[in-house]
Design a protein around this motif. Structure first.
Motif, PDB file in Angstrom:
ATOM      1  N   SER A  64       9.463   3.559   2.904  1.00  0.00           N
ATOM      2  CA  SER A  64       9.433   4.023   4.429  1.00  0.00           C
ATOM      3  C   SER A  64       8.565   5.442   4.600  1.00  0.00           C
ATOM      4  CB  SER A  64      10.894   4.335   5.007  1.00  0.00           C
ATOM      5  OG  SER A  64      11.424   5.491   4.019  1.00  0.00           O
ATOM      6  N   ASP A  65       8.053   5.913   3.637  1.00  0.00           N
ATOM      7  CA  ASP A  65       7.209   7.174   3.725  1.00  0.00           C
ATOM      8  C   ASP A  65       6.018   6.664   4.441  1.00  0.00           C
ATOM      9  OD1 ASP A  65       6.193   9.506   3.501  1.00  0.00           O
ATOM     10  OD2 ASP A  65       5.810   9.727   1.314  1.00  0.00           O
ATOM     11  N   THR A  66       5.548   7.614   5.626  1.00  0.00           N
ATOM     12  CA  THR A  66       4.432   7.226   6.301  1.00  0.00           C
ATOM     13  C   THR A  66       3.170   7.964   5.745  1.00  0.00           C
ATOM     14  OG1 THR A  66       4.905   9.263   7.763  1.00  0.00           O
ATOM     15  CG2 THR A  66       5.810   6.989   8.503  1.00  0.00           C
ATOM     16  N   GLU A  67       3.442   8.697   4.738  1.00  0.00           N
ATOM     17  CA  GLU A  67       1.927   9.206   4.320  1.00  0.00           C
ATOM     18  C   GLU A  67       1.449   8.548   3.112  1.00  0.00           C
ATOM     19  OE1 GLU A  67       0.748  13.350   1.983  1.00  0.00           O
ATOM     20  OE2 GLU A  67       2.227  13.390   3.453  1.00  0.00           O
ATOM     21  N   ALA A  68       0.350   8.201   3.243  1.00  0.00           N
ATOM     22  CA  ALA A  68      -0.510   7.320   2.143  1.00  0.00           C
ATOM     23  C   ALA A  68      -0.597   8.029   0.779  1.00  0.00           C
ATOM     24  CB  ALA A  68      -1.666   6.757   2.649  1.00  0.00           C
ATOM     25  N   TYR A  69      -0.237   7.439  -0.206  1.00  0.00           N
ATOM     26  CA  TYR A  69      -0.439   8.219  -1.730  1.00  0.00           C
ATOM     27  C   TYR A  69      -2.056   7.978  -1.811  1.00  0.00           C
ATOM     28  CZ  TYR A  69       0.047   9.254  -6.554  1.00  0.00           C
ATOM     29  OH  TYR A  69      -0.202   9.691  -7.740  1.00  0.00           O
ATOM     30  N   ILE A  70      -2.578   6.950  -1.504  1.00  0.00           N
ATOM     31  CA  ILE A  70      -3.991   6.804  -1.695  1.00  0.00           C
ATOM     32  C   ILE A  70      -4.707   6.342  -0.197  1.00  0.00           C
ATOM     33  CG2 ILE A  70      -5.646   5.363  -2.452  1.00  0.00           C
ATOM     34  CD1 ILE A  70      -4.193   4.850  -4.987  1.00  0.00           C
ATOM     35  N   LYS A  71      -5.480   7.132   0.000  1.00  0.00           N
ATOM     36  CA  LYS A  71      -6.272   6.967   1.520  1.00  0.00           C
ATOM     37  C   LYS A  71      -7.660   5.930   1.178  1.00  0.00           C
ATOM     38  CE  LYS A  71      -4.639  11.103   3.719  1.00  0.00           C
ATOM     39  NZ  LYS A  71      -3.614  11.182   2.720  1.00  0.00           N
ATOM     40  N   TRP A  72      -7.611   4.847   1.189  1.00  0.00           N
ATOM     41  CA  TRP A  72      -8.389   3.701   0.861  1.00  0.00           C
ATOM     42  C   TRP A  72      -9.821   4.135   1.661  1.00  0.00           C
ATOM     43  CZ3 TRP A  72      -7.540   1.662  -3.414  1.00  0.00           C
ATOM     44  CH2 TRP A  72      -6.354   1.337  -3.766  1.00  0.00           C
TER      45      TRP A  72
END
Length: 100
Positions: free
Chosen positions: A87-95
Motif C-alpha cells: 500500500s506504500d505510495t512511494e516508488a522504490y524505483i522510479k522507472w
C-alpha cells in the motif's frame, strides 16, 4: 552458459537442469539500466527491517506453546509487513529516470 551446462550434463544432470532454469532469471537484473541495478543490488535494508520486526514481536512472548503458534504469529507479522509495502505510495524505483 551453454558450455557450463554441457560440462555438468553427464556428471550432475540435476545441477545442469537447475542452471538452465534459474541462472538466466538471476542474471535478468543486468538487462536494466545501471541506475536501477544499483537500487536492486542489495536487499539488506529490507531484510533487516523484516528481521528486526520479527525479533521485536517474538521476543516479548519468549516461550511459545507450540511450533504452530510461532508460525501463526510470524505469518501474521509477514502479512502485515507485506500489506504495508503493497500500500506504500512511494516508488522504490522510479522507472522514469532523468539521468537515463
Amino acid at each position: 552458459m551453454a558450455e557450463l551446462v554441457a560440462s555438468y550434463r553427464d556428471t550432475a544432470p540435476k545441477l545442469a537442469t537447475w542452471l538452465e532454469e534459474n541462472v538466466p532469471e538471476g542474471l535478468a537484473v543486468f538487462t536494466l539500466p545501471e541506475h536501477h541495478r544499483r537500487r536492486l543490488r542489495a536487499s539488506k535494508p529490507m531484510e533487516r527491517a523484516v528481521q528486526q520486526e520479527l525479533k521485536r514481536r517474538t521476543a516479548k512472548i519468549r516461550v511459545f506453546p507450540s511450533e504452530e503458534s510461532l508460525l501463526r504469529l510470524v505469518s501474521a507479522i509477514l502479512v502485515e509487513i507485506d500489506e504495508k509495502w503493497a500500500s506504500d505510495t512511494e516508488a522504490y524505483i522510479k522507472w522514469e529516470c532523468q539521468d537515463a
